[in-house]
Motif scaffolding. Structure first.
Motif, PDB file in Angstrom:
ATOM      1  N   GLU A   1      -0.856  13.407  -4.583  1.00 50.55           N
ATOM      2  CA  GLU A   1       0.285  13.091  -4.363  1.00 50.55           C
ATOM      3  C   GLU A   1       0.786  12.332  -2.668  1.00 50.55           C
ATOM      4  N   ALA A   2       0.226  13.768  -1.607  1.00 56.96           N
ATOM      5  CA  ALA A   2       0.995  12.944  -0.378  1.00 56.96           C
ATOM      6  C   ALA A   2      -0.838  12.058   0.312  1.00 56.96           C
ATOM      7  N   ALA A   3      -1.498  11.196  -0.696  1.00 60.36           N
ATOM      8  CA  ALA A   3      -2.212  10.215  -0.560  1.00 60.36           C
ATOM      9  C   ALA A   3      -1.483   9.275  -0.537  1.00 60.36           C
ATOM     10  N   LEU A   4      -1.042   9.260  -2.239  1.00 63.26           N
ATOM     11  CA  LEU A   4       0.145   8.085  -2.439  1.00 63.26           C
ATOM     12  C   LEU A   4       0.780   7.767  -1.787  1.00 63.26           C
ATOM     13  N   VAL A   5       2.311   9.154  -1.210  1.00 63.88           N
ATOM     14  CA  VAL A   5       2.828   8.520  -0.543  1.00 63.88           C
ATOM     15  C   VAL A   5       2.580   7.835   0.412  1.00 63.88           C
ATOM     16  N   CYS A   6       1.861   8.152   1.180  1.00 63.78           N
ATOM     17  CA  CYS A   6       1.578   8.224   2.775  1.00 63.78           C
ATOM     18  C   CYS A   6       1.632   7.171   3.169  1.00 63.78           C
ATOM     19  N   PRO A   7       1.930   5.930   3.733  1.00 67.06           N
ATOM     20  CA  PRO A   7       2.838   4.438   4.338  1.00 67.06           C
ATOM     21  C   PRO A   7       2.244   4.405   4.863  1.00 67.06           C
ATOM     22  N   SER A   8       0.588   4.578   5.509  1.00 71.87           N
ATOM     23  CA  SER A   8       0.225   3.950   6.198  1.00 71.87           C
ATOM     24  C   SER A   8      -1.591   4.107   5.765  1.00 71.87           C
TER      25      SER A   8
ATOM     26  N   ILE B   1       4.382  18.002   1.369  1.00 67.06           N
ATOM     27  CA  ILE B   1       4.482  17.961  -0.257  1.00 67.06           C
ATOM     28  C   ILE B   1       3.055  18.370  -0.245  1.00 67.06           C
ATOM     29  N   ALA B   2       2.091  18.784   0.912  1.00 64.23           N
ATOM     30  CA  ALA B   2       1.031  19.990   0.599  1.00 64.23           C
ATOM     31  C   ALA B   2       1.085  20.558   2.389  1.00 64.23           C
ATOM     32  N   PRO B   3       1.776  21.192   2.556  1.00 67.96           N
ATOM     33  CA  PRO B   3       1.896  22.150   3.750  1.00 67.96           C
ATOM     34  C   PRO B   3       0.590  23.038   3.813  1.00 67.96           C
ATOM     35  N   GLU B   4       0.354  23.446   3.072  1.00 66.04           N
ATOM     36  CA  GLU B   4      -1.121  24.238   2.545  1.00 66.04           C
ATOM     37  C   GLU B   4      -2.317  23.044   3.313  1.00 66.04           C
ATOM     38  N   VAL B   5      -2.584  22.289   3.069  1.00 68.29           N
ATOM     39  CA  VAL B   5      -3.418  21.216   3.617  1.00 68.29           C
ATOM     40  C   VAL B   5      -2.887  20.065   4.494  1.00 68.29           C
ATOM     41  N   PHE B   6      -1.941  19.899   5.439  1.00 69.94           N
ATOM     42  CA  PHE B   6      -1.975  19.167   6.290  1.00 69.94           C
ATOM     43  C   PHE B   6      -0.665  19.849   7.312  1.00 69.94           C
ATOM     44  N   ASP B   7      -0.765  18.806   8.414  1.00 73.74           N
ATOM     45  CA  ASP B   7      -0.010  20.008   9.414  1.00 73.74           C
ATOM     46  C   ASP B   7       0.111  18.275  10.611  1.00 73.74           C
TER      47      ASP B   7
ATOM     48  N   ALA C   1      -3.496   7.077   5.554  1.00 74.70           N
ATOM     49  CA  ALA C   1      -4.298   6.761   6.145  1.00 74.70           C
ATOM     50  C   ALA C   1      -5.345   8.830   5.498  1.00 74.70           C
ATOM     51  N   ILE C   2      -4.483   9.060   4.311  1.00 76.71           N
ATOM     52  CA  ILE C   2      -5.088  10.100   3.524  1.00 76.71           C
ATOM     53  C   ILE C   2      -6.560   9.313   2.733  1.00 76.71           C
ATOM     54  N   ARG C   3      -7.488  10.106   2.536  1.00 72.95           N
ATOM     55  CA  ARG C   3      -8.379   9.772   1.857  1.00 72.95           C
ATOM     56  C   ARG C   3      -8.630  11.067   1.167  1.00 72.95           C
ATOM     57  N   PHE C   4      -9.094  10.764  -0.172  1.00 74.32           N
ATOM     58  CA  PHE C   4     -10.146  12.522  -0.984  1.00 74.32           C
ATOM     59  C   PHE C   4     -10.913  11.669  -1.592  1.00 74.32           C
ATOM     60  N   THR C   5     -11.723  12.921  -2.285  1.00 72.63           N
ATOM     61  CA  THR C   5     -13.010  12.287  -2.937  1.00 72.63           C
ATOM     62  C   THR C   5     -13.096  13.259  -3.977  1.00 72.63           C
ATOM     63  N   GLN C   6     -13.446  13.366  -5.301  1.00 74.37           N
ATOM     64  CA  GLN C   6     -13.923  14.443  -6.193  1.00 74.37           C
ATOM     65  C   GLN C   6     -15.164  14.864  -6.529  1.00 74.37           C
ATOM     66  N   PRO C   7     -15.827  15.714  -6.884  1.00 67.79           N
ATOM     67  CA  PRO C   7     -17.360  15.335  -7.227  1.00 67.79           C
ATOM     68  C   PRO C   7     -17.457  15.556  -8.907  1.00 67.79           C
TER      69      PRO C   7
END
Length: 65
Positions: A50-57, A19-25, A59-65
């Motif tokens: 979207e990556a955070a939403l579909v991550c089955p575990s 989904i986001a190859p520029e951010v994750f590997d 494991a992805i968190r994000f915050t917005q200012p």
């Protein structure tokens, strides 16, 4: 946006990379997530969400200012 991953929670499904190859590997040896950019530009925010939403575990968190 600030992105963080919880590597021990990762199950190496690879959805984030698709989904986001520029951010994750993935590590070559075990497929675990690698965060390439912890402060991606606005053009990548939708992909991170979207990556955070579909991550089955969840494991992805994000915050917005």
């Amino acid at each position: 946006m600030h992105v963080a991953v919880d590597v021990p929670k990762c199950v190496a499904s690879g959805q984030c990379v698709l989904i986001a190859p520029e951010v994750f590997d993935q590590r070559d040896d075990d497929g675990m997530v690698v965060l390439l950019d912890d402060s991606p530009g606005p053009e990548h925010h939708d992909g991170v969400r979207e990556a955070a939403l579909v991550c089955p575990s969840a494991a992805i968190r994000f915050t917005q200012p």
